[in-house]
Design a protein around this motif. Structure first.
Motif, PDB file in Angstrom:
ATOM      1  N   ALA A  10       0.949  -1.043  -0.047  1.00  0.00           N
ATOM      2  CA  ALA A  10      -0.079   0.137   0.059  1.00  0.00           C
ATOM      3  C   ALA A  10       0.890   1.182  -0.029  1.00  0.00           C
ATOM      4  CB  ALA A  10      -0.773   0.037   1.265  1.00  0.00           C
ATOM      5  N   ASP A  11       1.986   0.925   0.100  1.00  0.00           N
ATOM      6  CA  ASP A  11       3.062   2.329   0.418  1.00  0.00           C
ATOM      7  C   ASP A  11       3.973   2.324  -0.598  1.00  0.00           C
ATOM      8  OD1 ASP A  11       4.021   4.560   1.397  1.00  0.00           O
ATOM      9  OD2 ASP A  11       5.214   3.797   3.163  1.00  0.00           O
ATOM     10  N   VAL A  12       3.847   2.336  -1.723  1.00  0.00           N
ATOM     11  CA  VAL A  12       4.636   2.301  -3.090  1.00  0.00           C
ATOM     12  C   VAL A  12       5.497   3.350  -2.987  1.00  0.00           C
ATOM     13  CG1 VAL A  12       4.911   2.429  -5.317  1.00  0.00           C
ATOM     14  CG2 VAL A  12       2.926   1.001  -4.572  1.00  0.00           C
ATOM     15  N   VAL A  13       4.962   4.774  -2.692  1.00  0.00           N
ATOM     16  CA  VAL A  13       5.751   6.056  -2.461  1.00  0.00           C
ATOM     17  C   VAL A  13       6.695   5.768  -1.387  1.00  0.00           C
ATOM     18  CG1 VAL A  13       5.698   8.466  -2.116  1.00  0.00           C
ATOM     19  CG2 VAL A  13       3.946   7.370  -3.363  1.00  0.00           C
ATOM     20  N   GLY A  14       6.420   5.131  -0.366  1.00  0.00           N
ATOM     21  CA  GLY A  14       7.373   5.266   0.879  1.00  0.00           C
ATOM     22  C   GLY A  14       8.335   4.221   0.320  1.00  0.00           C
ATOM     23  N   VAL A  15       8.291   3.207   0.032  1.00  0.00           N
ATOM     24  CA  VAL A  15       9.276   2.083  -0.557  1.00  0.00           C
ATOM     25  C   VAL A  15      10.183   2.820  -1.405  1.00  0.00           C
ATOM     26  CG1 VAL A  15       9.645  -0.104  -1.661  1.00  0.00           C
ATOM     27  CG2 VAL A  15       8.013   0.070  -0.198  1.00  0.00           C
ATOM     28  N   LEU A  16       9.739   3.460  -2.559  1.00  0.00           N
ATOM     29  CA  LEU A  16      10.499   4.123  -3.397  1.00  0.00           C
ATOM     30  C   LEU A  16      11.301   5.437  -2.755  1.00  0.00           C
ATOM     31  CD1 LEU A  16       8.265   3.642  -6.672  1.00  0.00           C
ATOM     32  CD2 LEU A  16      10.435   2.524  -6.025  1.00  0.00           C
ATOM     33  N   THR A  17      10.546   5.902  -1.899  1.00  0.00           N
ATOM     34  CA  THR A  17      11.538   7.094  -1.382  1.00  0.00           C
ATOM     35  C   THR A  17      12.487   6.735  -0.441  1.00  0.00           C
ATOM     36  OG1 THR A  17       9.287   8.391  -0.979  1.00  0.00           O
ATOM     37  CG2 THR A  17      11.194   9.192   0.418  1.00  0.00           C
ATOM     38  N   GLU A  18      12.395   5.605   0.154  1.00  0.00           N
ATOM     39  CA  GLU A  18      13.341   5.063   0.986  1.00  0.00           C
ATOM     40  C   GLU A  18      14.530   4.679   0.142  1.00  0.00           C
ATOM     41  OE1 GLU A  18      12.088   1.794   3.233  1.00  0.00           O
ATOM     42  OE2 GLU A  18      10.730   3.023   4.395  1.00  0.00           O
ATOM     43  N   ARG A  19      14.277   4.209  -1.121  1.00  0.00           N
ATOM     44  CA  ARG A  19      15.182   3.497  -2.162  1.00  0.00           C
ATOM     45  C   ARG A  19      16.179   5.104  -2.767  1.00  0.00           C
ATOM     46  NH1 ARG A  19      13.315  -0.111  -6.489  1.00  0.00           N
ATOM     47  NH2 ARG A  19      15.366   0.155  -6.933  1.00  0.00           N
ATOM     48  N   ILE A  20      15.276   6.102  -2.992  1.00  0.00           N
ATOM     49  CA  ILE A  20      15.759   7.317  -3.393  1.00  0.00           C
ATOM     50  C   ILE A  20      16.923   7.747  -2.421  1.00  0.00           C
ATOM     51  CG2 ILE A  20      15.672   9.657  -4.010  1.00  0.00           C
ATOM     52  CD1 ILE A  20      12.751   8.538  -5.324  1.00  0.00           C
ATOM     53  N   GLU A  21      16.261   7.846  -1.264  1.00  0.00           N
ATOM     54  CA  GLU A  21      17.196   8.365  -0.200  1.00  0.00           C
ATOM     55  C   GLU A  21      18.598   7.590   0.023  1.00  0.00           C
ATOM     56  OE1 GLU A  21      13.696  10.580   2.486  1.00  0.00           O
ATOM     57  OE2 GLU A  21      14.280   8.579   3.043  1.00  0.00           O
ATOM     58  N   ALA A  22      18.174   6.199  -0.095  1.00  0.00           N
ATOM     59  CA  ALA A  22      19.641   5.459  -0.034  1.00  0.00           C
ATOM     60  C   ALA A  22      20.319   5.722  -1.041  1.00  0.00           C
ATOM     61  CB  ALA A  22      19.090   3.867   0.360  1.00  0.00           C
ATOM     62  N   ARG A  23      19.830   5.723  -2.278  1.00  0.00           N
ATOM     63  CA  ARG A  23      20.754   6.032  -3.384  1.00  0.00           C
ATOM     64  C   ARG A  23      21.610   7.259  -3.615  1.00  0.00           C
ATOM     65  NH1 ARG A  23      20.273   6.450  -9.068  1.00  0.00           N
ATOM     66  NH2 ARG A  23      22.464   7.016  -9.918  1.00  0.00           N
ATOM     67  N   PHE A  24      20.986   8.396  -3.031  1.00  0.00           N
ATOM     68  CA  PHE A  24      21.597   9.764  -3.006  1.00  0.00           C
ATOM     69  C   PHE A  24      22.208  10.169  -1.588  1.00  0.00           C
ATOM     70  CE2 PHE A  24      18.869   9.798  -6.672  1.00  0.00           C
ATOM     71  CZ  PHE A  24      19.777  10.032  -7.806  1.00  0.00           C
ATOM     72  N   ASP A  25      22.073   8.813  -0.759  1.00  0.00           N
ATOM     73  CA  ASP A  25      22.441   9.137   0.726  1.00  0.00           C
ATOM     74  C   ASP A  25      22.049  10.724   1.292  1.00  0.00           C
ATOM     75  OD1 ASP A  25      23.900   8.334   2.709  1.00  0.00           O
ATOM     76  OD2 ASP A  25      25.705   9.359   2.234  1.00  0.00           O
ATOM     77  N   MET A  26      20.768  10.915   1.160  1.00  0.00           N
ATOM     78  CA  MET A  26      20.345  12.249   1.630  1.00  0.00           C
ATOM     79  C   MET A  26      18.802  12.044   1.555  1.00  0.00           C
ATOM     80  SD  MET A  26      20.736  15.287  -1.145  1.00  0.00           S
ATOM     81  CE  MET A  26      22.534  15.102  -1.162  1.00  0.00           C
ATOM     82  N   GLY A  27      18.086  12.730   2.715  1.00  0.00           N
ATOM     83  CA  GLY A  27      16.592  12.632   2.584  1.00  0.00           C
ATOM     84  C   GLY A  27      16.070  13.398   1.444  1.00  0.00           C
ATOM     85  N   MET A  28      14.726  13.049   1.160  1.00  0.00           N
ATOM     86  CA  MET A  28      14.105  13.637   0.001  1.00  0.00           C
ATOM     87  C   MET A  28      13.950  15.160   0.147  1.00  0.00           C
ATOM     88  SD  MET A  28      13.456  11.736  -2.397  1.00  0.00           S
ATOM     89  CE  MET A  28      12.629  13.036  -3.555  1.00  0.00           C
ATOM     90  N   ASP A  29      13.818  15.732   1.200  1.00  0.00           N
ATOM     91  CA  ASP A  29      13.888  17.255   1.582  1.00  0.00           C
ATOM     92  C   ASP A  29      15.360  17.614   0.987  1.00  0.00           C
ATOM     93  OD1 ASP A  29      11.114  17.269   2.042  1.00  0.00           O
ATOM     94  OD2 ASP A  29      11.716  17.263   4.294  1.00  0.00           O
ATOM     95  N   GLN A  30      16.464  17.129   1.289  1.00  0.00           N
ATOM     96  CA  GLN A  30      17.622  17.747   1.064  1.00  0.00           C
ATOM     97  C   GLN A  30      18.028  17.389  -0.363  1.00  0.00           C
ATOM     98  OE1 GLN A  30      19.386  14.884   3.760  1.00  0.00           O
ATOM     99  NE2 GLN A  30      20.700  16.597   4.744  1.00  0.00           N
ATOM    100  N   LEU A  31      17.437  16.396  -1.045  1.00  0.00           N
ATOM    101  CA  LEU A  31      17.610  15.986  -2.564  1.00  0.00           C
ATOM    102  C   LEU A  31      16.768  17.113  -3.235  1.00  0.00           C
ATOM    103  CD1 LEU A  31      18.908  14.240  -4.402  1.00  0.00           C
ATOM    104  CD2 LEU A  31      17.161  12.911  -4.499  1.00  0.00           C
ATOM    105  N   LYS A  32      15.621  17.375  -2.762  1.00  0.00           N
ATOM    106  CA  LYS A  32      14.859  18.192  -3.844  1.00  0.00           C
ATOM    107  C   LYS A  32      15.459  19.682  -3.414  1.00  0.00           C
ATOM    108  CE  LYS A  32      10.450  16.278  -2.668  1.00  0.00           C
ATOM    109  NZ  LYS A  32       8.979  16.434  -2.003  1.00  0.00           N
TER     110      LYS A  32
END
Length: 160
Positions: A10-32
């Protein structure tokens, strides 16, 4: 879906957000913030942030459509009317949109994804910074009295 996202998730966005944060080694807000400050510094990050935003938007649309459908179903007697069927179609379209955007984010995160290492991908990567038109958009200047080449555009003949 594959790659750590089940169909029941049910949490596709959450799973992908975690993968993005792991890939770029920063939180989504920092990456944005980093992408907003320097959008051309890392084209991969820029693409991921863009598509993550589209994914979040699609998830929000899906949740609203599901809420509307549930509310309509609660007021239905035993048979579903046409407006409620339309809401069901809206939910299906929203799921398709969300899942499609999730697949794009997954593809962007996978360095070995099909199409990323072939010759066409290399050529596309070389052209990526180019922002101008691929071909001239106007005819070259000719001095007065110079005939046009034989291959120049000619008016179409009318069909007989």
């Amino acid at each position: 879906m594959t790659d750590g996202i089940s169909d029941e998730s049910a949490d596709v966005v959450g799973v992908l957000t975690e993968r993005i944060e792991a890939r770029f080694d920063m939180g989504m807000d920092q990456l944005k913030a980093a992408v907003a400050a320097a959008p051309t510094a890392n084209p991969d990050a820029t693409d991921v942030v863009k598509w993550h935003g589209l994914l979040v938007e699609a998830q929000s649309v899906l949740e609203r459509a599901e809420d509307d459908l549930l509310a309509a179903l609660e007021t239905q007697p035993s048979e579903v009317d046409d407006p409620t069927t339309g809401l069901d179609d809206r939910v299906s379209a929203a799921v398709t949109t969300r899942d499609g955007r999730a697949m794009v984010v997954q593809w962007l995160l996978d360095p070995d994804a099909p199409g990323k290492k072939d010759l066409a991908a290399e050529r596309l990567a070389r052209l990526r910074p180019w922002s101008g038109p691929a071909l001239p958009t106007s005819a070259p200047h000719r001095p007065p009295g110079t005939p046009a080449p034989a291959s120049a555009w000619r008016p179409a003949r009318s069909a007989r």
